[in-house]
Motif scaffolding. Structure first.
Motif, PDB file in Angstrom:
ATOM      1  N   LEU A 112       0.827  -1.206   0.000  1.00  4.98           N
ATOM      2  CA  LEU A 112       0.000   0.000   0.000  1.00  4.98           C
ATOM      3  C   LEU A 112       0.862   1.256   0.000  1.00  4.98           C
ATOM      4  CD1 LEU A 112      -2.871  -0.924   2.481  1.00  4.98           C
ATOM      5  CD2 LEU A 112      -3.096  -0.480   0.044  1.00  4.98           C
ATOM      6  N   ASN A 113       1.886   1.267   0.823  1.00  2.69           N
ATOM      7  CA  ASN A 113       2.742   2.444   0.898  1.00  2.69           C
ATOM      8  C   ASN A 113       3.636   2.579  -0.326  1.00  2.69           C
ATOM      9  OD1 ASN A 113       2.645   4.000   3.709  1.00  2.69           O
ATOM     10  ND2 ASN A 113       2.133   1.863   4.058  1.00  2.69           N
ATOM     11  N   PHE A 114       3.972   1.469  -0.935  1.00  2.05           N
ATOM     12  CA  PHE A 114       4.731   1.522  -2.190  1.00  2.05           C
ATOM     13  C   PHE A 114       3.882   2.175  -3.283  1.00  2.05           C
ATOM     14  CE2 PHE A 114       6.583  -0.427  -6.074  1.00  2.05           C
ATOM     15  CZ  PHE A 114       7.880   0.061  -5.927  1.00  2.05           C
ATOM     16  N   ALA A 115       2.589   1.858  -3.264  1.00  4.25           N
ATOM     17  CA  ALA A 115       1.671   2.446  -4.252  1.00  4.25           C
ATOM     18  C   ALA A 115       1.590   3.963  -4.095  1.00  4.25           C
ATOM     19  CB  ALA A 115       0.283   1.832  -4.113  1.00  4.25           C
ATOM     20  N   LEU A 116       1.754   4.456  -2.868  1.00  2.00           N
ATOM     21  CA  LEU A 116       1.657   5.896  -2.614  1.00  2.00           C
ATOM     22  C   LEU A 116       2.885   6.667  -3.093  1.00  2.00           C
ATOM     23  CD1 LEU A 116       0.073   5.870   0.971  1.00  2.00           C
ATOM     24  CD2 LEU A 116      -1.071   6.225  -1.222  1.00  2.00           C
ATOM     25  N   VAL A 117       3.938   5.954  -3.471  1.00  2.00           N
ATOM     26  CA  VAL A 117       5.148   6.599  -3.988  1.00  2.00           C
ATOM     27  C   VAL A 117       4.945   7.044  -5.436  1.00  2.00           C
ATOM     28  CG1 VAL A 117       7.611   6.244  -4.490  1.00  2.00           C
ATOM     29  CG2 VAL A 117       6.611   5.270  -2.427  1.00  2.00           C
ATOM     30  N   PHE A 118       4.020   6.387  -6.142  1.00  2.00           N
ATOM     31  CA  PHE A 118       3.764   6.728  -7.542  1.00  2.00           C
ATOM     32  C   PHE A 118       3.210   8.151  -7.664  1.00  2.00           C
ATOM     33  CE2 PHE A 118       4.100   2.224  -7.780  1.00  2.00           C
ATOM     34  CZ  PHE A 118       4.400   1.899  -9.094  1.00  2.00           C
ATOM     35  N   THR A 119       3.412   8.745  -8.837  1.00  2.00           N
ATOM     36  CA  THR A 119       2.844  10.067  -9.128  1.00  2.00           C
ATOM     37  C   THR A 119       1.548   9.868  -9.912  1.00  2.00           C
ATOM     38  OG1 THR A 119       5.046  11.046  -9.244  1.00  2.00           O
ATOM     39  CG2 THR A 119       3.231  12.286 -10.243  1.00  2.00           C
ATOM     40  N   PRO A 120       0.417  10.276  -9.349  1.00  2.00           N
ATOM     41  CA  PRO A 120      -0.868  10.039 -10.021  1.00  2.00           C
ATOM     42  C   PRO A 120      -1.121  11.043 -11.137  1.00  2.00           C
ATOM     43  CG  PRO A 120      -1.222  11.230  -7.992  1.00  2.00           C
ATOM     44  CD  PRO A 120       0.258  10.937  -8.054  1.00  2.00           C
ATOM     45  N   GLU A 121      -2.011  10.685 -12.062  1.00  2.00           N
ATOM     46  CA  GLU A 121      -2.486  11.614 -13.082  1.00  2.00           C
ATOM     47  C   GLU A 121      -3.337  12.696 -12.413  1.00  2.00           C
ATOM     48  OE1 GLU A 121      -1.898  11.779 -16.410  1.00  2.00           O
ATOM     49  OE2 GLU A 121      -0.363  10.247 -16.061  1.00  2.00           O
ATOM     50  N   ALA A 122      -3.463  13.826 -13.075  1.00  2.00           N
ATOM     51  CA  ALA A 122      -4.168  14.971 -12.486  1.00  2.00           C
ATOM     52  C   ALA A 122      -5.591  14.627 -12.070  1.00  2.00           C
ATOM     53  CB  ALA A 122      -4.170  16.135 -13.474  1.00  2.00           C
ATOM     54  N   GLU A 123      -6.278  13.848 -12.920  1.00  2.00           N
ATOM     55  CA  GLU A 123      -7.676  13.531 -12.600  1.00  2.00           C
ATOM     56  C   GLU A 123      -7.806  12.551 -11.443  1.00  2.00           C
ATOM     57  OE1 GLU A 123      -6.509  11.116 -16.327  1.00  2.00           O
ATOM     58  OE2 GLU A 123      -6.248  13.148 -15.522  1.00  2.00           O
ATOM     59  N   GLY A 124      -6.695  11.949 -11.065  1.00  2.00           N
ATOM     60  CA  GLY A 124      -6.747  10.995  -9.950  1.00  2.00           C
ATOM     61  C   GLY A 124      -6.191  11.546  -8.658  1.00  2.00           C
ATOM     62  N   LEU A 125      -5.883  12.868  -8.644  1.00  2.00           N
ATOM     63  CA  LEU A 125      -5.254  13.465  -7.470  1.00  2.00           C
ATOM     64  C   LEU A 125      -6.133  13.397  -6.227  1.00  2.00           C
ATOM     65  CD1 LEU A 125      -3.444  16.631  -8.889  1.00  2.00           C
ATOM     66  CD2 LEU A 125      -2.394  14.663  -7.740  1.00  2.00           C
ATOM     67  N   GLU A 126      -7.424  13.639  -6.401  1.00  2.00           N
ATOM     68  CA  GLU A 126      -8.317  13.636  -5.238  1.00  2.00           C
ATOM     69  C   GLU A 126      -8.398  12.255  -4.609  1.00  2.00           C
ATOM     70  OE1 GLU A 126     -12.938  14.735  -3.995  1.00  2.00           O
ATOM     71  OE2 GLU A 126     -12.188  15.218  -6.007  1.00  2.00           O
ATOM     72  N   THR A 127      -8.567  11.243  -5.459  1.00  2.00           N
ATOM     73  CA  THR A 127      -8.617   9.864  -4.954  1.00  2.00           C
ATOM     74  C   THR A 127      -7.298   9.474  -4.310  1.00  2.00           C
ATOM     75  OG1 THR A 127     -10.167   9.240  -6.696  1.00  2.00           O
ATOM     76  CG2 THR A 127      -9.016   7.458  -5.584  1.00  2.00           C
ATOM     77  N   PHE A 128      -6.190   9.866  -4.951  1.00  2.00           N
ATOM     78  CA  PHE A 128      -4.861   9.570  -4.414  1.00  2.00           C
ATOM     79  C   PHE A 128      -4.663  10.243  -3.059  1.00  2.00           C
ATOM     80  CE2 PHE A 128      -0.257  10.136  -4.043  1.00  2.00           C
ATOM     81  CZ  PHE A 128       0.194   8.854  -4.327  1.00  2.00           C
ATOM     82  N   GLY A 129      -5.123  11.489  -2.969  1.00  2.00           N
ATOM     83  CA  GLY A 129      -5.008  12.213  -1.697  1.00  2.00           C
ATOM     84  C   GLY A 129      -5.819  11.554  -0.593  1.00  2.00           C
ATOM     85  N   ASN A 130      -7.001  11.055  -0.946  1.00  2.00           N
ATOM     86  CA  ASN A 130      -7.823  10.355   0.039  1.00  2.00           C
ATOM     87  C   ASN A 130      -7.131   9.094   0.538  1.00  2.00           C
ATOM     88  OD1 ASN A 130      -9.869  12.263  -0.229  1.00  2.00           O
ATOM     89  ND2 ASN A 130     -10.954  11.100  -1.803  1.00  2.00           N
ATOM     90  N   LEU A 131      -6.546   8.347  -0.401  1.00  2.00           N
ATOM     91  CA  LEU A 131      -5.816   7.136  -0.012  1.00  2.00           C
ATOM     92  C   LEU A 131      -4.632   7.475   0.885  1.00  2.00           C
ATOM     93  CD1 LEU A 131      -5.765   5.098  -3.356  1.00  2.00           C
ATOM     94  CD2 LEU A 131      -6.996   4.513  -1.257  1.00  2.00           C
ATOM     95  N   LYS A 132      -3.944   8.560   0.550  1.00  2.00           N
ATOM     96  CA  LYS A 132      -2.771   8.951   1.324  1.00  2.00           C
ATOM     97  C   LYS A 132      -3.159   9.379   2.733  1.00  2.00           C
ATOM     98  CE  LYS A 132       1.679  11.038   0.396  1.00  2.00           C
ATOM     99  NZ  LYS A 132       2.492  11.770  -0.595  1.00  2.00           N
ATOM    100  N   SER A 133      -4.284  10.061   2.856  1.00  2.00           N
ATOM    101  CA  SER A 133      -4.736  10.493   4.178  1.00  2.00           C
ATOM    102  C   SER A 133      -5.147   9.303   5.038  1.00  2.00           C
ATOM    103  CB  SER A 133      -5.915  11.470   4.047  1.00  2.00           C
ATOM    104  OG  SER A 133      -7.057  10.833   3.491  1.00  2.00           O
ATOM    105  N   ILE A 134      -5.662   8.247   4.385  1.00  2.00           N
ATOM    106  CA  ILE A 134      -6.069   7.045   5.123  1.00  2.00           C
ATOM    107  C   ILE A 134      -4.870   6.204   5.498  1.00  2.00           C
ATOM    108  CG2 ILE A 134      -7.330   4.856   4.960  1.00  2.00           C
ATOM    109  CD1 ILE A 134      -9.330   6.296   3.122  1.00  2.00           C
TER     110      ILE A 134
END
Length: 228
Positions: free
Chosen positions: A101-123
């Motif tokens: 899970l934390n390895f996945a958070l190292v990736f750079t998301p596409e602009a349209e996925g920033l909100e979802t990525f941010g939610n995952l990171k906060s969790i």
């Protein structure tokens, strides 16, 4: 009765029923499966603080306590070695899950996925801390639980309720001291930490007492489906 209390009781009984259903369908391996499931749920839900019966408590109590319910079934029906095997299955799977899970958070998301990525990171940003502390407290307290269960079974061979509640209540006290001290230091003020500690332990006492009838049911269930 308030909404949180009703939901908490429903969640408690659903957890017990799911454990027994997993055991009924898959035998011993169903119990092994539940350990990593319960630990993952607990590690996520521990970040949710709710008020139950007028006191603050972590929502992960039920899922976490259900792991002790499972190891008690394994200790009762299959012995100490299988119960310890379940501990290490939970340990291994949670390390893998946390890493991936934390390895996945190292990736750079596409602009349209920033909100979802941010939610995952906060969790899952706090997940490693809770996971590491949880694994420490879980491993120590589970070994205490299994040891005490074995000793109480030798001392009280006909009193299932004594060994179930006695082993769980002592081991959960140790678990609570370790986890609350390490996981919430710097996150909550001391008074909230103490309230979480006290409320969590009280709730775990309730869970241990209420899982006893389900443990009796588990001992009467067919174990021929065991695959390990």
């Amino acid at each position: 009765m308030l909404k949180n209390e009703v939901l908490w009781i429903i969640k408690l009984f659903v957890s017990f029923i799911v454990v027994l259903g997993s055991y009924k369908m898959f035998g011993k391996i169903g119990l092994f499966i539940w350990i990593p499931i319960s630990m993952f749920i607990a590690n996520v839900e521990v970040m949710v603080l709710v008020k139950i019966f007028g006191i603050h408590a972590s929502l992960g109590n039920i899922a976490y306590s259900s792991a002790f319910f499972v190891t008690d079934i394994l200790s009762e029906k299959y012995g100490e070695e299988d119960a310890k095997k379940a501990i290490w299955i939970g340990f291994f799977t949670n390390i893998v899950v946390a890493f991936m899970l934390n390895f996945a958070l190292v990736f750079t998301p596409e602009a349209e996925g920033l909100e979802t990525f941010g939610n995952l990171k906060s969790i899952f940003g706090l997940f490693p801390r809770f996971m590491i502390v949880g694994l420490i407290s879980y491993t120590i307290s589970q070994h205490i639980d299994i040891y005490l269960y074995k000793k109480l079974k030798e001392r009280f061979p006909k009193q299932l309720w004594i060994r179930n509640n006695g082993s769980t209540m002592v081991s959960q006290l140790v678990d609570n001291i370790i986890f609350t001290s390490l996981a919430f230091a710097g996150v909550f003020p001391i008074n909230i930490m103490f309230e979480i500690f006290l409320s969590t332990y009280i709730l775990k006492w309730i869970v241990a007492a209420m899982d006893t009838p389900f443990l009796y049911l588990a001992t009467k269930m067919d174990s021929k489906k065991s695959l390990c």
